[in-house]
Write an enzyme that holds these catalytic residues in place. Structure first.
Site, PDB file in Angstrom:
ATOM      1  N   ASP A 291      18.253  31.285   6.095  1.00  4.88           N
ATOM      2  CA  ASP A 291      19.617  30.904   5.751  1.00  4.88           C
ATOM      3  C   ASP A 291      20.028  29.821   6.756  1.00  4.88           C
ATOM      4  O   ASP A 291      19.306  29.516   7.721  1.00  4.88           O
ATOM      5  CB  ASP A 291      20.577  32.102   5.755  1.00  4.88           C
TER       6      ASP A 291
HETATM    7  C1  BGC Z   1      24.793  30.963   2.802  1.00  2.43           C
HETATM    8  C2  BGC Z   1      23.676  30.901   1.792  1.00  2.43           C
HETATM    9  C3  BGC Z   1      23.612  29.538   1.159  1.00  2.43           C
HETATM   10  C4  BGC Z   1      23.429  28.518   2.254  1.00  2.43           C
HETATM   11  C5  BGC Z   1      23.294  27.099   1.746  1.00  2.43           C
HETATM   12  C6  BGC Z   1      24.733  29.805   3.782  1.00  2.43           C
HETATM   13  O1  BGC Z   1      25.858  29.734   4.578  1.00  2.43           O
HETATM   14  O2  BGC Z   1      24.751  32.179   3.491  1.00  2.43           O
HETATM   15  O3  BGC Z   1      23.852  31.901   0.817  1.00  2.43           O
HETATM   16  O4  BGC Z   1      22.584  29.478   0.236  1.00  2.43           O
HETATM   17  O5  BGC Z   1      24.548  28.570   3.129  1.00  2.43           O
HETATM   18  O6  BGC Z   1      24.467  26.613   1.257  1.00  2.43           O
END
Ligand code: BGC
Length: 743
Positions: A291
């Site tokens: 993530d």
């Molecule tokens: C979130 C993810 C997301 C990623 C990209 C993160 O802050 O937890 O679910 O896919 O950002 O945008």
């Protein structure tokens, strides 16, 4: 091999073999033809270029965290960045892909990722809302439309489905998942994965799915986003882990790690999760991405002293790609020289990424998702909007309807009140892709399109504060109307990432508005929009009708109007219990048996002294404009052998005067186990349409897997003995029968 072991193996192969075989056949498996191409490419790559393939950066079009690395275009050129997210539309993707395939030494195309969570341009209900449809075909179609539009706009990778089981509505990201239940969560995880990935990877309308957030992100302590997760292995495996596995078995090609720790180790550095479970137990062959900056954050977690060590921990745990942290890019070369990361590990990770780029067909045509005509024709097409309207109305849950206030009649004078009555900006909810609020149909527009006799409208209050004259004007309209429709709730950005709430009621100004409307004595229909279960006991008690509509997206107003006027008979069922008060949280239907189960006549049992144990509305609950009766479940036999599937039939009848759909739910209770068992667990459901007066007998099959659990020694299987099989239209109102499993 002893006789008994041999016999059990044969039984297992006979019973479980075909089942697993069917599922495994769908799992992502790299094709052999791809392997030689990957090897040939890998042989040409410098270590820096390899690291580039393990690096993912956001563009300047958006971010969901700190931007650690600027100048991504130069990084593409130098081969330091092999993948991008937050860049979409054909023109932008084409521009960036051109740099990769024309200006880099090896001409390796980029992957383009984006959070296509509930639609790209045509926005569908938020995933929690859509889960309330219990309609797997409609859910799959929704993901299919999302992928069709997203791939038409240059994308080839979505960061979805989010399959985190969650029992705590304080957590803002509950809006993004399928709610509290493992079984329902698994089925929806499969449907969404199939929808995103389409018939096969490589088709121009198929994109890579990314199951997230691995693992147990939906169980942060106190519901606070990014907080620690601490639970027993048994609980984890039984309730939280299965939906990830289900998505992977349905073919999900990539996995995203979660921000939280599990058993003291952040998921992004957790070898037990990423290698032992994911790759060794499940045989996952795709790649793992972190993530957003979750490698870097392991320094804050306090399990490593610096980012270089964080990268080493992540790589050795099984992370292939670093999202936005630039840790691999900055430190991996040195880590390799220091002997902290071995070349075979790096090669394996690069192989996993390259394989999928080849399977997508990007080397043959890096611009295969860049066709302006397709983009123009696909986005917001009439067909896509119709699919959105269909699943939107199926997602609406009728929570209360006293005295048949609903459906509304065209002859009635309607006062439409509330900050969401004539609003578009909130309808696309959080994680709204490339959705545009102006494309949404507001509730006012949706109702007007039905041409009622008269409709007047007034916000009455703002979202969080009173509005001068708002209440007085709203009450004046209510006085003149036959019926009041109050559209209230959260703002879209009150749920989603980093949106935990300590109180989960309606904002006070809106609560006051609704209570004042109810006091006029006019019939009041409360239409809620929100991203999580809310607790609003006073309104629950006194409003005439309550309609849960979540955030329904582009077609929200039409779908709500269809339900309010009875052009569609509501069929949604809650995917998550609605508490009476935040003090009950977590409240969920499948709690374990305790030593002192609730007894109203005994003080010394498990209960509150100031409120009931039961939620305001239980999991699986939802009303219709007709009524249904559901029979006791009828097992094919009352005694069956361990390993044998058990067939159960249930008869459902539409006992009212309108055609309608009912979700018949089947639950199981294992009465005696070597460890405590839930009082009930969902193990099957069917949504059926019945004409007024019609009855139908439905067949369910409980497999050995359905009756299995992690036994005392953590082996997964059944234990002979008595089971209760229960059937009904929600998790609290069930008829049951007892069956016995013998050795
Ligand atoms: C979130 C993810 C997301 C990623 C990209 C993160 O802050 O937890 O679910 O896919 O950002 O945008």
């Amino acid at each position: 091999m002893s006789n008994t072991i041999f016999r059990s193996l044969i039984t297992w192969l006979l019973v479980a073999g075909p089942f697993w075989g069917r599922l495994c056949a769908q799992m992502y498996r790299p094709s052999a033809a791809v392997e030689d191409r990957v090897t040939a490419l890998l042989d040409k790559m410098s270590l820096e270029e390899k690291i580039g393939q393990l690096t993912l950066y956001t563009t300047d079009w958006g971010s969901t965290g700190p931007t650690i690395r600027e100048g991504y275009k130069n990084d593409i050129r130098s081969g330091a960045c092999g993948n991008l997210f937050n860049s979409h539309t054909v023109s932008f993707v084409r521009e960036l892909q051109r740099i990769a395939v024309e200006e880099t030494r090896l001409k390796i195309p980029l992957l383009f990722g984006f959070d296509v969570i509930h639609g790209y341009k045509t926005i569908f209900p938020i995933p929690l809302g859509e889960s309330a449809s219990w309609d797997l075909e409609a859910i799959e179609r929704s993901a299919r439309v999302a992928a069709t539009e997203a791939t038409a706009a240059g994308l080839n990778w979505t960061f979805a489905p989010m399959v985190d089981v969650c029992r705590d509505p304080r957590w803002g990201r509950v809006m993004e998942g399928a709610g509290e239940d493992t079984y329902l969560g698994c089925r929806i995880a499969e449907a969404r994965t199939r929808g995103f990935q389409g018939k096969k990877l490589g088709d121009t309308d198929a994109m890579l799915a990314c199951v997230k957030h691995f693992a147990a992100y939906g169980a942060p302590i106190a519901g606070r986003d990014y907080n620690s997760v601490d639970m027993s292995e048994r609980y984890f495996r039984e309730y939280y882990l299965p939906p990830y596995e289900a998505a992977i078995r349905a073919g999900a090609a990539t996995v995203m790690t979660s921000f939280n720790d599990y058993d003291g180790v952040p998921a992004t550095g957790n070898k037990y999760l990423l290698t032992d479970i994911l790759r060794k137990e499940w045989g996952f062959k795709g790649f793992v991405v972190t993530d957003y900056t979750s490698i870097n954050e392991m320094v804050n977690h306090g399990v490593v002293a610096d980012e270089k060590a964080a990268g080493e921990l992540a790589m050795n745990a099984g992370v292939d790609m670093d999202m936005q942290g630039a840790v691999y890019q900055r430190f991996m070369l040195q880590s390799y020289k220091d002997g902290k990361i071995a070349m075979p590990l790096i090669n394996d990770a690069v192989r996993r990424v390259l394989r999928l780029k080849i399977e997508l067909g990007l080397f043959e045509d890096p611009y295969k998702y860049c066709d302006e005509t397709r983009e123009k024709n696909s986005l917001l097409s009439a067909e896509h909007r119709a699919a959105a309207r269909d699943v939107s109305r199926k997602s609406i849950v009728l929570l209360k309807n006293e005295g048949g206030i609903l459906p509304l009649k065209k002859t009635q004078k309607i006062a439409l009140i509330g900050p969401l009555a004539d609003n578009k900006s909130e309808l696309i909810g959080n994680w709204n892709g490339a959705g545009n609020a102006n494309d949404c149909v507001s509730v006012l527009e949706g109702l007007r399109a039905k041409a009622p006799a008269e409709i007047t409208t007034e916000a009455g209050s703002d979202f969080m504060a009173e509005k001068s004259d708002g209440l007085a004007n709203a009450l004046a309209l209510a006085e003149k109307a036959d019926v009041v429709v109050a559209v209230v709730g959260e703002t879209a950005m009150m749920s989603g990432e980093a949106c935990a709430r300590g109180e989960i009621g309606l904002p006070a100004a809106q609560e006051a508005l609704v209570m004042a409307l109810i006091k006029t004595g006019k019939p009041v229909v409360v239409v809620l929009m929100n991203g999580r279960p809310l607790a609003f006991p006073a309104i629950a008690e006194s409003a005439g009708a309550i309609v849960e509509s979540w955030w329904l997206g582009t077609e929200a107003g039409n779908a709500i109007a269809d339900v309010l006027f009875g052009d569609y008979n509501p069929s949604g069922k809650l995917p998550m219990s609605f508490p009476r008060s935040v003090g009950q949280v977590p409240v969920f239907y499948n709690e374990k048996s305790t030593g002192r189960p609730f007894d109203p006549n005994s003080k010394w049992t498990s209960k509150y002294i100031d409120m009931p144990n039961s939620p305001q509305w239980p999991f699986g609950f939802g009303l219709s404009y007709t009524t249904f009766s559901i029979s006791e479940p009828k097992p094919e036999k009352t005694t069956f052998k361990k390993g044998e599937p058990l067939k159960v039939s249930v008869t459902v009848s539409n006992t009212g005067a309108r055609d309608g759909e009912e979700v018949v739910q089947l639950y199981v209770h294992d009465l005696v186990g070597s460890v405590t068992r839930p009082v009930k667990e969902l193990k099957g459901f069917q949504k059926v349409m019945l004409k007024a007066g019609e009855s139908r007998t439905l067949q369910f099959t409980l497999t050995e897997k359905d009756l299995s659990f992690y036994r005392r020694d953590m082996s997964f299987g059944t234990e002979p003995g008595d089971f209760e099989i229960m059937a009904g239209g929600n998790s609290a109102d069930l008829k049951k029968v007892r069956v016995t499993m013998t050795e």
